[in-house]
Design a protein around this motif. Sequence first.
Motif, PDB file in Angstrom:
ATOM      1  N   ASP A 396     -38.098 -82.827 -49.450  1.00  0.00           N
ATOM      2  CA  ASP A 396     -36.996 -83.478 -49.812  1.00  0.00           C
ATOM      3  C   ASP A 396     -35.904 -82.504 -49.128  1.00  0.00           C
ATOM      4  O   ASP A 396     -35.917 -81.261 -49.456  1.00  0.00           O
ATOM      5  N   LYS A 397     -34.792 -83.203 -48.795  1.00  0.00           N
ATOM      6  CA  LYS A 397     -33.601 -82.577 -48.377  1.00  0.00           C
ATOM      7  C   LYS A 397     -32.409 -83.025 -49.354  1.00  0.00           C
ATOM      8  O   LYS A 397     -32.613 -84.327 -49.765  1.00  0.00           O
ATOM      9  N   MET A 398     -31.484 -82.291 -49.820  1.00  0.00           N
ATOM     10  CA  MET A 398     -30.464 -82.767 -50.497  1.00  0.00           C
ATOM     11  C   MET A 398     -28.962 -81.923 -50.160  1.00  0.00           C
ATOM     12  O   MET A 398     -29.095 -81.044 -49.658  1.00  0.00           O
ATOM     13  N   TYR A 399     -28.103 -82.674 -50.796  1.00  0.00           N
ATOM     14  CA  TYR A 399     -26.802 -81.888 -50.451  1.00  0.00           C
ATOM     15  C   TYR A 399     -25.651 -82.633 -51.576  1.00  0.00           C
ATOM     16  O   TYR A 399     -26.044 -83.717 -52.249  1.00  0.00           O
ATOM     17  N   THR A 400     -24.786 -81.518 -52.047  1.00  0.00           N
ATOM     18  CA  THR A 400     -23.785 -81.938 -52.894  1.00  0.00           C
ATOM     19  C   THR A 400     -22.425 -81.479 -52.224  1.00  0.00           C
ATOM     20  O   THR A 400     -22.402 -80.919 -51.491  1.00  0.00           O
ATOM     21  N   ARG A 401     -21.221 -82.151 -52.814  1.00  0.00           N
ATOM     22  CA  ARG A 401     -20.068 -81.737 -52.388  1.00  0.00           C
ATOM     23  C   ARG A 401     -19.633 -80.224 -52.988  1.00  0.00           C
ATOM     24  O   ARG A 401     -20.017 -79.934 -53.997  1.00  0.00           O
ATOM     25  N   LYS A 402     -19.044 -79.515 -52.164  1.00  0.00           N
ATOM     26  CA  LYS A 402     -18.433 -78.063 -52.385  1.00  0.00           C
ATOM     27  C   LYS A 402     -16.999 -78.197 -52.125  1.00  0.00           C
ATOM     28  O   LYS A 402     -16.516 -78.185 -50.976  1.00  0.00           O
ATOM     29  N   TYR A 403     -16.140 -78.207 -53.174  1.00  0.00           N
ATOM     30  CA  TYR A 403     -14.894 -78.164 -53.135  1.00  0.00           C
ATOM     31  C   TYR A 403     -14.063 -76.777 -53.469  1.00  0.00           C
ATOM     32  O   TYR A 403     -14.343 -76.208 -54.565  1.00  0.00           O
ATOM     33  N   ILE A 404     -13.450 -76.600 -52.462  1.00  0.00           N
ATOM     34  CA  ILE A 404     -12.694 -75.019 -52.759  1.00  0.00           C
ATOM     35  C   ILE A 404     -11.113 -75.333 -52.561  1.00  0.00           C
ATOM     36  O   ILE A 404     -10.757 -75.722 -51.399  1.00  0.00           O
ATOM     37  N   SER A 405     -10.335 -75.182 -53.598  1.00  0.00           N
ATOM     38  CA  SER A 405      -8.973 -75.625 -53.503  1.00  0.00           C
ATOM     39  C   SER A 405      -8.090 -74.643 -52.455  1.00  0.00           C
ATOM     40  O   SER A 405      -7.418 -75.525 -51.858  1.00  0.00           O
ATOM     41  N   THR A 406      -8.537 -73.370 -52.427  1.00  0.00           N
ATOM     42  CA  THR A 406      -7.668 -72.696 -51.316  1.00  0.00           C
ATOM     43  C   THR A 406      -7.979 -73.147 -49.732  1.00  0.00           C
ATOM     44  O   THR A 406      -6.888 -73.524 -49.061  1.00  0.00           O
ATOM     45  N   PHE A 407      -9.146 -73.796 -49.622  1.00  0.00           N
ATOM     46  CA  PHE A 407      -9.326 -74.502 -48.376  1.00  0.00           C
ATOM     47  C   PHE A 407      -8.560 -75.420 -47.968  1.00  0.00           C
ATOM     48  O   PHE A 407      -7.928 -75.970 -46.942  1.00  0.00           O
ATOM     49  N   ARG A 408      -8.297 -76.340 -49.103  1.00  0.00           N
ATOM     50  CA  ARG A 408      -7.442 -77.679 -49.065  1.00  0.00           C
ATOM     51  C   ARG A 408      -5.978 -77.102 -48.747  1.00  0.00           C
ATOM     52  O   ARG A 408      -5.331 -77.650 -47.951  1.00  0.00           O
ATOM     53  N   ALA A 409      -5.453 -75.963 -49.447  1.00  0.00           N
ATOM     54  CA  ALA A 409      -4.112 -75.493 -49.435  1.00  0.00           C
ATOM     55  C   ALA A 409      -4.168 -74.956 -47.930  1.00  0.00           C
ATOM     56  O   ALA A 409      -3.080 -75.242 -47.323  1.00  0.00           O
ATOM     57  N   TRP A 410      -4.915 -74.402 -47.235  1.00  0.00           N
ATOM     58  CA  TRP A 410      -5.038 -73.954 -45.821  1.00  0.00           C
ATOM     59  C   TRP A 410      -5.329 -75.179 -44.785  1.00  0.00           C
ATOM     60  O   TRP A 410      -5.521 -75.033 -43.782  1.00  0.00           O
ATOM     61  N   GLN A 411      -5.587 -76.432 -45.453  1.00  0.00           N
ATOM     62  CA  GLN A 411      -5.821 -77.659 -44.336  1.00  0.00           C
ATOM     63  C   GLN A 411      -7.189 -77.096 -43.650  1.00  0.00           C
ATOM     64  O   GLN A 411      -7.238 -77.630 -42.591  1.00  0.00           O
ATOM     65  N   LEU A 412      -7.971 -76.675 -44.428  1.00  0.00           N
ATOM     66  CA  LEU A 412      -9.468 -76.478 -43.996  1.00  0.00           C
ATOM     67  C   LEU A 412     -10.360 -77.658 -44.510  1.00  0.00           C
ATOM     68  O   LEU A 412     -10.063 -78.093 -45.759  1.00  0.00           O
ATOM     69  N   PRO A 413     -11.342 -77.869 -43.828  1.00  0.00           N
ATOM     70  CA  PRO A 413     -12.095 -79.168 -44.397  1.00  0.00           C
ATOM     71  C   PRO A 413     -13.073 -78.567 -45.360  1.00  0.00           C
ATOM     72  O   PRO A 413     -13.425 -77.371 -45.460  1.00  0.00           O
ATOM     73  N   GLN A 414     -13.328 -79.497 -46.362  1.00  0.00           N
ATOM     74  CA  GLN A 414     -14.171 -79.141 -47.444  1.00  0.00           C
ATOM     75  C   GLN A 414     -15.674 -79.184 -46.867  1.00  0.00           C
ATOM     76  O   GLN A 414     -15.906 -80.062 -45.732  1.00  0.00           O
ATOM     77  N   SER A 415     -16.545 -78.838 -47.363  1.00  0.00           N
ATOM     78  CA  SER A 415     -17.942 -78.966 -47.026  1.00  0.00           C
ATOM     79  C   SER A 415     -19.053 -79.501 -48.068  1.00  0.00           C
ATOM     80  O   SER A 415     -18.611 -79.842 -49.005  1.00  0.00           O
ATOM     81  N   THR A 416     -20.214 -79.265 -47.786  1.00  0.00           N
ATOM     82  CA  THR A 416     -21.238 -79.553 -48.667  1.00  0.00           C
ATOM     83  C   THR A 416     -22.175 -78.183 -48.958  1.00  0.00           C
ATOM     84  O   THR A 416     -22.386 -77.144 -47.988  1.00  0.00           O
ATOM     85  N   MET A 417     -22.962 -78.547 -49.956  1.00  0.00           N
ATOM     86  CA  MET A 417     -24.074 -77.454 -50.144  1.00  0.00           C
ATOM     87  C   MET A 417     -25.285 -78.046 -50.170  1.00  0.00           C
ATOM     88  O   MET A 417     -25.410 -79.022 -50.793  1.00  0.00           O
ATOM     89  N   ARG A 418     -26.201 -77.268 -49.393  1.00  0.00           N
ATOM     90  CA  ARG A 418     -27.549 -78.400 -49.051  1.00  0.00           C
ATOM     91  C   ARG A 418     -28.603 -77.219 -49.563  1.00  0.00           C
ATOM     92  O   ARG A 418     -28.609 -76.109 -49.455  1.00  0.00           O
TER      93      ARG A 418
END
Length: 537
Positions: A396-418
């Motif tokens: 199985d492969k899986m992923y979930t969302r990884k939200y980092i608020s500072t990345f959003r402030a820096w206008q960087l994309p959010q990512s996923t944890m796999r």
Amino acid sequence: MKKTAIAWALVTLLTIASIPSLYAQNSDKAAALAANFASGANEISDYNTACYFALSGNKKLALIYLTKAVKDGFSQPKTMLEDTDLSTLHNEPEWSMLVKLVRENELKEATENNLFFNQPGFWESKSFKTPYRENISEDEKVAGLSKFWSEAKYNFVNFDLVPEINIDSLYFEYLPKVKNTQSTLEYYTVLTEMCAKLKDGHTNILAPDELRNDVYARPLVRTRLIEDKVLIIEADSALQKKGIKTGMEIVTVNGLPVKEYAAKFITPYQSASTLQERNTRRYDFALLAGSIKQPVYLKLADEKGKVSEHTISRVTPEERSSKMSYPAAEYKLLPGNISYLAINSFATDTGSKVFASKYNEMAQSKAIILDVRNNGGGSTDLKILRYFLDTTTLVDKMYTRKYISTFRAWQLPQSTMRNDNIITPYKLHLNAKPLIILISPRTFSAAEDFVAAFKAAKVGTIIGEASGGSTGQPLVITLPGHLTARICTKRDQLPNGDEFVGKGIQPDITVSPTISDIRKGVDTQLEAALKELNKLK
């Protein structure tokens, strides 16, 4: 490079689902391991590797990786001490020192990483846990809608499967609707309708206990869509005496043609990821659900087309469960020396325990059939598959969302944890036996994880109909008025990256029940499995 405590604390809540299925078999262990992401991720991978080598009998490598995990900050002594995967290391000289270091890590983490938003009550505030009343206040209703919208926006993992949905627009669409509700029951209904727009079987609104008998009461019958007709497939003895028989077609419900009734009163409130799951929910699970105070009026047609009218009462969910539930597991030896095991739930590990208890008999049988057609899930249990492996297997492969608020402030994309999930073989092997697994649209959640692993491991043949197409780790949140909601936070894939969420796992051989066989009491899919095994002789 080791992640800082603050960066990982931001994603702690999203990591429970990332523990490999080999270890997710123990929910306490999975939760404890997930908590370690607050202080770093490297130790989790090293800890899992240590468990793998310990299970494989390589104590030296197991201790090397366990030591590395501890040095990187692993801080769950209870998990480590109770982990049966590591039991072979308990008598090793290094063990007691490692336990001592893990306890020191735990104390250090409690002192240094006691971040405010990890405190009890931060995420599930008592402010939202207001009691049930017949009509909660407008403020409570808006607060509940707002919390569900916010949690879905930041945690729901399947937005790509509903590209037509804008979660903010949906919020504003339903804001006046919830304000205009005149009771908590009506409020629950409106929230359920909104939730259904996300088309996900693991994202739901759950009624408060006080409304269970107004929402979830059902008659003592099973219904199902077979060859585009809705049939009675089972009725309790009292209803059978009243003339309600297996195989009768439901023509109308409460005066409306059955499909019109379902379209008007059932379908808009069903959270479902695929057409097959939606059909299961609207024509099986929910078709006759409603208030225990209101009987159901049915027109039924027998195989000759003769129509009869029936008024049947709904019963409490508890009574129905006690009288209509399938056993958690059921084993029998079929003619031709074929072992058959139905695993109808993963709410417990009963299925794998029955399998283990019948191992010797199965080892002497000519073939094995596993049946998960009525398994709605629970906690994924892959122990059975380990009997059929001869090597460590990625399942199985899986992923979930990884939200980092500072990345959003820096206008960087959010990512996923796999993460990749592996399972290891048992020393007891049955991998030379012909193996078939039966699936259906009622194969759902943890049962789909099981079938996905079965498919990935290539240990046998899948027969039946496409599975429900929904699995994942739901985040449970409380809403005012004693309501509860679930939001899917984890997306599973086959090891090659193929999706089955939103699609269902496709069988190798497609076989659907027929009206004729239902009326004759013949299990179409089981018979197909037996015929397939006969070809292998």
